[in-house]
Design a protein around this motif. Sequence first.
Motif, PDB file in Angstrom:
ATOM      1  N   HIS A  91       0.823  -1.216   0.000  1.00  0.00           N
ATOM      2  CA  HIS A  91       0.000   0.000   0.000  1.00  0.00           C
ATOM      3  C   HIS A  91       0.857   1.266   0.000  1.00  0.00           C
ATOM      4  N   GLN A  92       1.981   1.185  -0.701  1.00  0.00           N
ATOM      5  CA  GLN A  92       2.826   2.368  -0.914  1.00  0.00           C
ATOM      6  C   GLN A  92       2.818   2.818  -2.367  1.00  0.00           C
ATOM      7  N   VAL A  93       2.079   2.086  -3.219  1.00  0.00           N
ATOM      8  CA  VAL A  93       1.954   2.465  -4.631  1.00  0.00           C
ATOM      9  C   VAL A  93       0.498   2.830  -4.888  1.00  0.00           C
ATOM     10  N   PHE A  94       0.281   4.063  -5.344  1.00  0.00           N
ATOM     11  CA  PHE A  94      -1.059   4.575  -5.589  1.00  0.00           C
ATOM     12  C   PHE A  94      -1.268   4.777  -7.091  1.00  0.00           C
ATOM     13  N   GLN A  95      -2.502   4.570  -7.530  1.00  0.00           N
ATOM     14  CA  GLN A  95      -2.842   4.737  -8.944  1.00  0.00           C
ATOM     15  C   GLN A  95      -4.126   5.540  -9.056  1.00  0.00           C
ATOM     16  N   PHE A 129     -10.488  -9.776  -5.203  1.00  0.00           N
ATOM     17  CA  PHE A 129      -9.642  -9.913  -6.389  1.00  0.00           C
ATOM     18  C   PHE A 129      -8.189  -9.552  -6.108  1.00  0.00           C
ATOM     19  N   ASP A 130      -7.291 -10.471  -6.420  1.00  0.00           N
ATOM     20  CA  ASP A 130      -5.861 -10.137  -6.382  1.00  0.00           C
ATOM     21  C   ASP A 130      -5.402  -9.858  -7.807  1.00  0.00           C
ATOM     22  N   GLU A 131      -4.109  -9.568  -7.975  1.00  0.00           N
ATOM     23  CA  GLU A 131      -3.560  -9.264  -9.296  1.00  0.00           C
ATOM     24  C   GLU A 131      -2.321 -10.120  -9.553  1.00  0.00           C
ATOM     25  N   GLU A 132      -2.272 -10.703 -10.741  1.00  0.00           N
ATOM     26  CA  GLU A 132      -1.109 -11.461 -11.208  1.00  0.00           C
ATOM     27  C   GLU A 132      -0.662 -12.535 -10.208  1.00  0.00           C
ATOM     28  N   LYS A 133      -1.663 -13.109  -9.515  1.00  0.00           N
ATOM     29  CA  LYS A 133      -1.401 -14.200  -8.555  1.00  0.00           C
ATOM     30  C   LYS A 133      -0.418 -13.801  -7.447  1.00  0.00           C
ATOM     31  N   THR A 134      -0.404 -12.512  -7.133  1.00  0.00           N
ATOM     32  CA  THR A 134       0.482 -12.031  -6.060  1.00  0.00           C
ATOM     33  C   THR A 134      -0.149 -12.200  -4.681  1.00  0.00           C
ATOM     34  N   GLY A 135      -1.452 -12.356  -4.638  1.00  0.00           N
ATOM     35  CA  GLY A 135      -2.154 -12.349  -3.361  1.00  0.00           C
ATOM     36  C   GLY A 135      -2.517 -10.952  -2.903  1.00  0.00           C
ATOM     37  N   TRP A 136      -1.937  -9.946  -3.521  1.00  0.00           N
ATOM     38  CA  TRP A 136      -2.245  -8.551  -3.217  1.00  0.00           C
ATOM     39  C   TRP A 136      -3.290  -8.029  -4.203  1.00  0.00           C
ATOM     40  N   GLY A 137      -3.996  -6.949  -3.782  1.00  0.00           N
ATOM     41  CA  GLY A 137      -5.018  -6.374  -4.647  1.00  0.00           C
ATOM     42  C   GLY A 137      -5.166  -4.883  -4.426  1.00  0.00           C
ATOM     43  N   TRP A 138      -6.124  -4.301  -5.172  1.00  0.00           N
ATOM     44  CA  TRP A 138      -6.360  -2.855  -5.107  1.00  0.00           C
ATOM     45  C   TRP A 138      -7.376  -2.518  -4.029  1.00  0.00           C
ATOM     46  N   ARG A 139      -7.156  -1.384  -3.379  1.00  0.00           N
ATOM     47  CA  ARG A 139      -8.048  -0.896  -2.331  1.00  0.00           C
ATOM     48  C   ARG A 139      -8.343   0.580  -2.579  1.00  0.00           C
ATOM     49  N   GLN A 140      -9.618   0.922  -2.560  1.00  0.00           N
ATOM     50  CA  GLN A 140      -9.997   2.316  -2.783  1.00  0.00           C
ATOM     51  C   GLN A 140      -9.472   3.219  -1.668  1.00  0.00           C
ATOM     52  N   ALA A 141      -8.814   4.308  -2.084  1.00  0.00           N
ATOM     53  CA  ALA A 141      -8.361   5.315  -1.127  1.00  0.00           C
ATOM     54  C   ALA A 141      -9.213   6.570  -1.202  1.00  0.00           C
ATOM     55  N   ALA A 142      -9.736   6.861  -2.405  1.00  0.00           N
ATOM     56  CA  ALA A 142     -10.571   8.053  -2.576  1.00  0.00           C
ATOM     57  C   ALA A 142     -11.369   7.920  -3.864  1.00  0.00           C
ATOM     58  N   PHE A 191     -16.028  12.372 -19.214  1.00  0.00           N
ATOM     59  CA  PHE A 191     -15.818  12.636 -17.793  1.00  0.00           C
ATOM     60  C   PHE A 191     -16.582  11.592 -16.992  1.00  0.00           C
ATOM     61  N   GLN A 192     -15.941  11.071 -15.963  1.00  0.00           N
ATOM     62  CA  GLN A 192     -16.473   9.931 -15.236  1.00  0.00           C
ATOM     63  C   GLN A 192     -15.942   9.951 -13.807  1.00  0.00           C
ATOM     64  N   PRO A 193     -16.551   9.194 -12.895  1.00  0.00           N
ATOM     65  CA  PRO A 193     -15.963   9.079 -11.558  1.00  0.00           C
ATOM     66  C   PRO A 193     -14.546   8.510 -11.659  1.00  0.00           C
ATOM     67  N   MET A 194     -13.650   9.037 -10.828  1.00  0.00           N
ATOM     68  CA  MET A 194     -12.269   8.571 -10.816  1.00  0.00           C
ATOM     69  C   MET A 194     -11.946   8.047  -9.416  1.00  0.00           C
ATOM     70  N   TYR A 195     -10.992   7.128  -9.364  1.00  0.00           N
ATOM     71  CA  TYR A 195     -10.626   6.510  -8.089  1.00  0.00           C
ATOM     72  C   TYR A 195      -9.113   6.563  -7.889  1.00  0.00           C
ATOM     73  N   ILE A 196      -8.712   6.841  -6.663  1.00  0.00           N
ATOM     74  CA  ILE A 196      -7.326   6.659  -6.265  1.00  0.00           C
ATOM     75  C   ILE A 196      -7.293   5.418  -5.393  1.00  0.00           C
ATOM     76  N   ALA A 197      -6.400   4.495  -5.742  1.00  0.00           N
ATOM     77  CA  ALA A 197      -6.339   3.219  -5.031  1.00  0.00           C
ATOM     78  C   ALA A 197      -4.901   2.871  -4.724  1.00  0.00           C
ATOM     79  N   SER A 198      -4.713   2.125  -3.645  1.00  0.00           N
ATOM     80  CA  SER A 198      -3.380   1.628  -3.289  1.00  0.00           C
ATOM     81  C   SER A 198      -3.359   0.119  -3.483  1.00  0.00           C
TER      82      SER A 198
END
Length: 411
Positions: A275-279, A379-392, A362-369
Amino acid sequence: MRQWMMVAALLPMLGGTALAQETVKIGYIDPLSGGGASIGEVGYKTFQFLAEELNAKGGILGKKVEIVPFDNKTNPQESLIQAQKAIDGGVRYITQGNGSSVAGALTDFVTKYNERNPGKEILYFNYAAVDPVLTNAKCSFWHFRWDANSDIKMEALTNYMKSAADIKKLYLINQDYSFGESVRSAAKTMLKAKRPDIQIVGDELHPLLKITDFAPYVAKIKASGADSVITGNWGQDFALLLKASADAGLKVNWYTYYAGGTGGPTAIKQANLNHQVFQIAEGIPNLGYPSADAFEKALRAKYDFSLFYPRAVNQMRMFAAAAEKAKSLDPVKVAAALEGMQFDVYNGGGKGIMRKDDHQFFQPMYIASFGDRTEKEPFDEEKTGWGWRQAAKIDPEQTMLPTTCKMERPN
């Protein structure tokens, strides 16, 4: 007898024409080889999946949708060659996303082609090229963009960052072309206004999709004392940047546009950046909307990747809705139907709107870690066991920056 023979000879040709008219061909012009191939393949398969979804519901106006791939090698000149091949093959709709330099070339090409070929117009659907100029100075009636432009994304990202008190020293690293330049300039301008106390300790541009070892760049970031990084890097340029960061033991917060692209989640996990990488994006898995969850499950059951392009879903579904509204597949009529269209977005966050003034959606936008998951995040990603979490979540009204577009419409 001679007349009958002539008619008989024409029948196969007429049948071929009728068959061609039964198919809605969309030319997918993106990298399928070279440094951008991994992300181009994901886009192609995503559009194929969306075509299958439409076809299962009867297609568009009863016609089957077909995605026709064209490899542009992320090269503007090659893209124009492929666009002409698409047109010669009966394509009247093209879509592209990877590379704003390509998008600029395609916009010019489509606009000039349509001026010279009235009655044979084509439309360009842009699902990921985000240089602001495409819906400002270079706007065109024949171009529609479903992704938020880089200024819109930076507006949302910096609104989130302005309240992050732990950001003291910031490093900028971006790809050396129009999009990368727009990311760095918008970041500097907006942060100066919102957080003038943040010190920018580095500002780097590097060649697009040509760096195989980012160790020298990471060494500069580490030496600068930065605690945070902003990057618009995508594809292998993001994955390799994070890999080099992991190798160097660099522990900073990353604020990104495309961390979720192929290889990105794996690189984040390997760097142990929990949770140190945000998108900033128009959607992520784990938002909990039932319809989107069902789509995500179906896509993952068929392919070994997640939905990286919610905007592609909006694009294809809005294309179908516009054709239904226009009761036509004529590109001019479809374009007119798309202008000002409001649409319930894929992720269930509300309505989006295709602004008539510049053809920017124009659409709703999300910041996620990205990091470890709770029970509510399936849902995880690329079989890492980690996934995205909404921050805003950012509503469309908060991202509607003005446009300088002076659009010329067909008579």
